[in-house]
Enzyme design. Structure first.
Site, PDB file in Angstrom:
ATOM      1  N   GLU A 165       1.805  -9.605  11.376  1.00 40.07           N
ATOM      2  CA  GLU A 165       1.540  -9.163  10.000  1.00 40.07           C
ATOM      3  C   GLU A 165       2.863  -8.898   9.264  1.00 40.07           C
ATOM      4  OE1 GLU A 165      -0.844  -5.635  10.007  1.00 40.07           O
ATOM      5  OE2 GLU A 165      -1.247  -5.697   7.839  1.00 40.07           O
TER       6      GLU A 165
ATOM      7  N   ASP B  89       0.771  -1.243   0.000  1.00 41.72           N
ATOM      8  CA  ASP B  89       0.000   0.000   0.000  1.00 41.72           C
ATOM      9  C   ASP B  89       0.804   1.297   0.000  1.00 41.72           C
ATOM     10  OD1 ASP B  89      -1.792  -2.048   0.442  1.00 41.72           O
ATOM     11  OD2 ASP B  89      -2.664  -1.210   2.258  1.00 41.72           O
TER      12      ASP B  89
END
Ligand code: DGY
Length: 426
Positions: A393, A163
């Site tokens: 993550e 992102d």
């Protein structure tokens, strides 16, 4: 932590994040079905229950649009803990979905599932999925490859899966955020803002969602008119490999027409991908299609050429030199951004942290290309990061600390499928 305990932990995470046929990446931060997450997660499920692994991909394709487009989120139910939710996207689909896509890893996942099981038993599953995956790949070729050279354009940084990579900073300056209006981010309710994209990034993300919605999610028009259009080196390489894997599936099914189509597409991309090579930098870099400008940035995605099966001795040598240099700058490979880049930030999402799924792609690609010691180095680092830091993550490449969301499905899946154990990469 001992290997057995880690195996158990990884299985527990997958089972806990299973919502009945699909898996959430993490129940708090990402409470829906994500496209490439699900494809990676299926590889984790394959180690415990192959039927369930196929089901993960089947539920994902239940969100496919008529035109072949496969959205990046399927909103099987609403959840106020995430922004932007289904009412903001307003794509008018059933089930509700987002209006952008994500890196097409699904064909490669299905190829791995097919290889892992009895072909007789899973033939019907494959026969049903094959035309759907082919339709998605055709959609990429028709809508996201304007020069017809086998490249893949993204119209939103979220489509890359990386992102807030600095690759998008310059192209994103063209996005007008003046009419975005007030909104409330949810990600920073769950996680430390220093580990997430900035407010400016989010304004741009949201402005692009508003732009797509203003065009009624007409994908053809978005592909032509969107203010952000970049050939993503990651999506392009992943698509190239996915086309190769899909070709093998086409051959297994005796789909000769589709196989020929895929062969042509692969050959085209082998030439076209050269457009991404930046000779000055000595790496494959994303490139803005509106300005033609290269990001001139070395990221973890630059090393995906090995995974894509793109071979060039001189270029490979330069990539390996970068890898060597980077290995001398951080303790754990592979940081998402070159540590010598001025924007390097070891805990901020895609501006430095290590991600297990990218390590899997790059590491297995390097091993397959004959660079075993690099492949195994990346796999060993992943094993150590997960073993010490937990199934986070992402991870700080300097300290090894786990950052972002905890109990993360794709990290658990990568543990089970690839990082665990001492056997060399398959
Ligand atoms: C997010 O919301 O952070 C996701 O990466 C978008 O897909």
């Amino acid at each position: 932590m001992k290997q057995d305990r880690l195996d158990e932990r990884a299985r527990e995470i997958l089972i806990r994040n299973d919502r009945g046929g699909y898996t959430v990446p993490n129940g708090r931060v990402y409470p829906f079905q994500w496209n490439w997450d699900s494809a990676f997660v299926s590889l984790g499920f394959a180690t415990l229950d192959l039927d369930r692994a196929w089901r993960e991909i089947e539920t994902l394709f239940a969100g496919q649009w008529q035109e072949g487009f496969l959205p990046h989120i399927i909103f099987w139910h609403d959840d106020a803990g995430y922004f932007p939710g289904p009412a903001i996207w307003a794509t008018g689909r059933n089930p509700p979905t987002s209006g952008i896509t994500q890196p097409p890893f699904a064909a490669s996942a299905v190829h791995a599932l097919w290889k892992a099981g009895d072909p007789q038993r899973y033939r019907t599953n494959l026969e049903k999925l094959f035309p759907k995956i082919l339709a998605w790949h055709r959609w990429f070729a028709q809508i996201r490859d304007p020069s017809g050279e086998g490249l893949a354009v993204i119209v939103h940084p979220w489509e890359s899966g990386r992102d807030n990579s600095p690759e998008w900073d310059a192209p994103a300056q063209k996005i007008d955020t003046s009419a975005v209006g007030p909104y409330e981010r949810r990600d920073t309710h769950h996680l430390d803002a220093s580990m997430r994209p900035t407010q400016l990034d989010y304004d741009r993300y949201y402005a692009l969602v508003q732009f797509g919605r203003s065009l009624g999610w007409n994908q053809r028009r978005i592909g032509q008119e969107n203010p952000f259009r970049v050939v993503d080196v990651g999506t392009t390489m992943i698509l190239q490999r996915a086309n190769r894997d899909l070709l093998q599936l086409a051959e297994a099914l005796g789909e000769t027409g589709a196989a020929n189509e895929l062969r042509q597409r692969i050959a085209k991309a082998e030439r076209g991908i050269s457009w991404l090579w930046n000779e000055q930098v000595g790496a494959y870099c994303s490139r803005d299609v509106i300005t033609g400008e290269s990001s001139a940035t070395v990221t973890s995605a630059s090393f995906l050429s090995f995974y894509a099966g793109i071979r060039d001795e001189a270029r490979d040598r330069r990539l390996l030199q970068h890898l060597e240099r980077i290995a001398g700058r951080v303790k754990y490979l592979l940081p998402s951004l070159d540590p010598d880049d001025p924007g390097f930030d070891p805990v901020r999402y895609w501006r430095g942290p290590v991600w297990a799924v990218v390590n899997f792609l790059v590491g297995s690609g390097l091993s397959a290309a004959g660079h075993h010691s690099w492949g195994e180095r990346i796999r060993g680092d992943t094993r150590e990061l997960i073993g010490q830091g937990g199934m986070y993550e992402y991870f700080c490449p300097v300290t090894g600390r786990g950052v972002g969301g905890d109990d993360f499905s794709w990290t658990a899946a990568m543990w089970l499928h690839w990082a665990r154990g001492d056997s060399p990469t398959p």
